[in-house]
Enzyme design. Sequence first.
Site, PDB file in Angstrom:
ATOM      1  N   ASP A 169       0.913  -1.146  -0.080  1.00 27.95           N
ATOM      2  CA  ASP A 169      -0.014   0.224   0.133  1.00 27.95           C
ATOM      3  C   ASP A 169       0.804   1.341   0.055  1.00 27.95           C
ATOM      4  O   ASP A 169       1.931   1.225   0.465  1.00 27.95           O
ATOM      5  CB  ASP A 169      -0.980  -0.040   1.091  1.00 27.95           C
ATOM      6  CG  ASP A 169      -1.791  -1.189   1.298  1.00 27.95           C
ATOM      7  OD1 ASP A 169      -2.120  -1.816   0.397  1.00 27.95           O
ATOM      8  OD2 ASP A 169      -2.183  -1.542   2.697  1.00 27.95           O
TER       9      ASP A 169
HETATM   10  N1  URA Z   1      -1.002  -6.055   3.933  1.00 22.32           N
HETATM   11  C1  URA Z   1      -1.606  -4.985   3.757  1.00 22.32           C
HETATM   12  O1  URA Z   1      -2.733  -4.458   4.321  1.00 22.32           O
HETATM   13  N2  URA Z   1      -0.947  -3.837   3.145  1.00 22.32           N
HETATM   14  C2  URA Z   1       0.234  -4.018   2.505  1.00 22.32           C
HETATM   15  O2  URA Z   1       0.737  -3.020   2.036  1.00 22.32           O
HETATM   16  C3  URA Z   1       0.652  -5.293   2.622  1.00 22.32           C
HETATM   17  C4  URA Z   1      -0.216  -6.275   3.253  1.00 22.32           C
END
Ligand code: URA
Length: 234
Positions: free
Chosen positions: A102
């Site tokens: 993310d």
């Molecule tokens: N899980 C998440 O919620 N975000 C990420 O970036 C990776 C795994």
Amino acid sequence: MRINKYLADAGVCSRRKADDLIANGNVSVNGVTLTKPGYDVQEGDDVRVSGRPVKAGGQKVYYLLNKPIGCVTSVSDDVGRLTVIDLFDDTEARLFPVGRLDYNTSGVLLVTNDGDFAYHLTHPKHNIDKLYRVRIAGQISKEDISKLRHGVDIGGFTTSRARVDLVSWTNHSTLLDVTIHEGKNRQVRRMFEAVGKHVEELTRLEFAGLGLGHLKPGQYRKLNPNEVSRLMNL
Ligand code: URA
């Protein structure tokens, strides 16, 4: 060289995805749209995907990046945000990220120009372990930790067993280490939401056993040949 290998070597996509592109009429050679995947590319052929020329692949490169927060895990961004590829000096290779983190997640992200390598590591059947350090506001009960370990419903999908270790806690926040092998969108954040907890910080400490080492956010290093072959054989 077979057209699907040519496209994977050029970093366009994996060989399998190349077959889909061909079946969907997106690939042309010397102005003629291919209809079958069996074409052997000859020297001097003008290969295009969706009208854009694709040069034969050069050297394969494999990097481990410590992704900082505040950049998108993609090759380009419609609204002009910084991408993980903007962090690289290597402008020769057509680099792309292996999987996704993310915007507000930091940590280990592999980046390559090898389509088959990326496809292999992101395929769900390979069950690659990913270790995350999670900071949540407040504290968490043993019952909720047990739920996270056994699987929670994150909206139409129940997560499989996860390793969840309590690292430390204060009155205000708690740190946990979570290892999952699935890769649903925002999975760790949604797992904690499922037990009523908000993730305030998320860092991927390891991907397939590869850790951050001394890399600071925004820094990267090349994988060594042993690391690359281990990952290819997982
Ligand atoms: N899980 C998440 O919620 N975000 C990420 O970036 C990776 C795994």
